[in-house]
Design an enzyme around this catalytic site. Sequence first.
Site, mmCIF file in Angstrom:
data_model
loop_
_atom_site.group_PDB
_atom_site.id
_atom_site.type_symbol
_atom_site.label_atom_id
_atom_site.label_comp_id
_atom_site.label_asym_id
_atom_site.label_seq_id
_atom_site.Cartn_x
_atom_site.Cartn_y
_atom_site.Cartn_z
ATOM 1 C CG ASP A 29 -2.475 -2.176 5.466
ATOM 2 O OD1 ASP A 29 -3.228 -1.004 5.471
ATOM 3 O OD2 ASP A 29 -1.439 -2.124 4.958
ATOM 4 C CD GLU A 30 -2.427 3.818 6.382
ATOM 5 O OE1 GLU A 30 -2.593 3.130 5.583
ATOM 6 O OE2 GLU A 30 -2.299 5.121 6.537
ATOM 7 C CG ASP A 66 1.182 0.912 5.250
ATOM 8 O OD1 ASP A 66 0.700 0.000 5.203
ATOM 9 O OD2 ASP A 66 1.360 2.157 4.447
HETATM 10 N N1 DCP Z 1 -6.508 -1.861 -0.914
HETATM 11 C C1 DCP Z 1 -7.569 -2.414 -1.765
HETATM 12 N N2 DCP Z 1 -7.668 -1.458 -2.626
HETATM 13 C C2 DCP Z 1 -6.979 -0.453 -2.904
HETATM 14 C C3 DCP Z 1 -5.840 -0.028 -2.089
HETATM 15 C C4 DCP Z 1 -5.572 -1.024 -0.834
HETATM 16 O O1 DCP Z 1 -8.322 -3.154 -1.573
HETATM 17 N N3 DCP Z 1 -7.159 0.605 -3.879
HETATM 18 C C5 DCP Z 1 -6.242 -2.987 0.273
HETATM 19 C C6 DCP Z 1 -5.135 -4.037 -0.259
HETATM 20 C C7 DCP Z 1 -3.972 -3.675 0.468
HETATM 21 C C8 DCP Z 1 -4.501 -3.068 1.899
HETATM 22 O O2 DCP Z 1 -5.942 -2.490 1.516
HETATM 23 O O3 DCP Z 1 -3.306 -4.891 0.995
HETATM 24 C C9 DCP Z 1 -3.689 -2.070 2.384
HETATM 25 O O4 DCP Z 1 -3.453 -0.855 1.661
HETATM 26 P P1 DCP Z 1 -1.951 -0.170 1.353
HETATM 27 O O5 DCP Z 1 -2.455 1.125 0.730
HETATM 28 O O6 DCP Z 1 -1.458 -0.039 2.734
HETATM 29 O O7 DCP Z 1 -1.287 -1.186 0.432
HETATM 30 P P2 DCP Z 1 -0.438 -2.370 0.812
HETATM 31 O O8 DCP Z 1 -0.392 -2.743 2.335
HETATM 32 O O9 DCP Z 1 -0.858 -3.582 0.077
HETATM 33 O O10 DCP Z 1 1.114 -2.036 0.311
HETATM 34 P P3 DCP Z 1 2.252 -1.048 0.759
HETATM 35 O O11 DCP Z 1 3.310 -2.145 1.172
HETATM 36 O O12 DCP Z 1 2.434 -0.164 -0.121
HETATM 37 O O13 DCP Z 1 1.662 -0.402 2.249
HETATM 38 MG MG MG Z 2 0.210 -1.279 3.648
#
Ligand code: DCP
Ligand code: MG
Length: 358
Positions: free
Chosen positions: A105-106, A11
């Site tokens: 991203d996962e 992730d």
């Molecule tokens: N995303 C979005 N709206 C949301 C949640 C996420 O557009 N409600 C998008 C933006 C994030 C991406 O999806 O960058 C990946 O989501 P993640 O939940 O993996 O969150 P992040 O990668 O940003 O942070 P983390 O370090 O907690 O994984």
């Molecule tokens: Mg993420």
Amino acid sequence: MDDYRKIIHIDMDAFYASVEQRDNPGLRGKPVVVGSPHPRGVVATASYEARKFGVHSAMSSLRARQLCPDLIFVPLRMGVYKRVSSALHSIFSRYTDLIEPVSMDEAFLDVTHNKKDMEWAKDIALEIKDAIRNELNLTASAGISYNKFLAKIASDLRKPDGLSVIHPVNAKRIIARLPVELFWGVGKVTAEKMHGLGIFTGSDLRRKGRLFLVRHFGKAGLLYADFAQGIDCRPVEPFRIRKSVGCEETYERDDTTHDLLYPKLLRLAEELCLRIKRTGFRGHTLVLKIKWGNFTQITRSRTLDREISETDEIMEVVWPVFRDIRIHETGVRLMGLTLTGRVYPAEESLQLCFPFFE
Ligand code: DCP
Ligand code: MG
């Protein structure tokens, strides 16, 4: 872990925000969110610097700005994130073809048998993290375990830039302390129901037992009971079958009459039609979602005996449904349209039927 599968969950850390900080050095070390600064906009994600202020994904931009007045808003660049995502996928594919993308991203990787014949999943995860750092200039967190449920829990244990292994001998101890919110399939509503039944952690789930959980949560109860024991047999599935296609829009103004809302609904139907064409998805159930100005929401669905794909077909179904809804006094803040109820292509149903005709 000899007889166990070796599953890695990767992730990316603060994905969109990290990509923006990578491409614009002026943003590094600063509280950054990706999303619209408009008071009615929402935060897609926040850099770790911004998270210290309590800013997080899905929060309104207004609230985010209140929590952190120096917050820097950056617009989304979906094309760039998609390119990073496919580069990520090609790094994964050096090790296995059993890759299940969960989002951009996962992903889950089954590396039990891997292309490099590496013994330790931990070494593979380290190599992948190094490649992400060296080739993409980004960081990811990795979780390793013998099933998907625990691999995902593991990747969250030491974010950002983390790597954690949940070994079978430690699994039950870790699960026992885990809040139910972190269990796969437990959303806000289920979590509240569990709390009402005195279930807050994995050990509470285990104590309640299978029968109790099935009685209160139906088939999902079986899954929760298994997870509580560290059991999750779901395979890593490289091809996800799309179950729906949809779109939604949050409006600048919370209109309160059907006439004012008609053009908005039409625009949504046109957008859905575009997405249906782009994805090739075929379905016969339409779902309309409406969020009122007071943030409560309703959904209405209609299933037809035929596929729906054109804008006028969508409107023919949705408009009468919409017209019958009494509009809440706080107006309509958001509307969404989704096509679901997947119709299988003719070849697939033919294959399914074939044995019966032989
Ligand atoms: N995303 C979005 N709206 C949301 C949640 C996420 O557009 N409600 C998008 C933006 C994030 C991406 O999806 O960058 C990946 O989501 P993640 O939940 O993996 O969150 P992040 O990668 O940003 O942070 P983390 O370090 O907690 O994984
Ligand atoms: Mg993420």
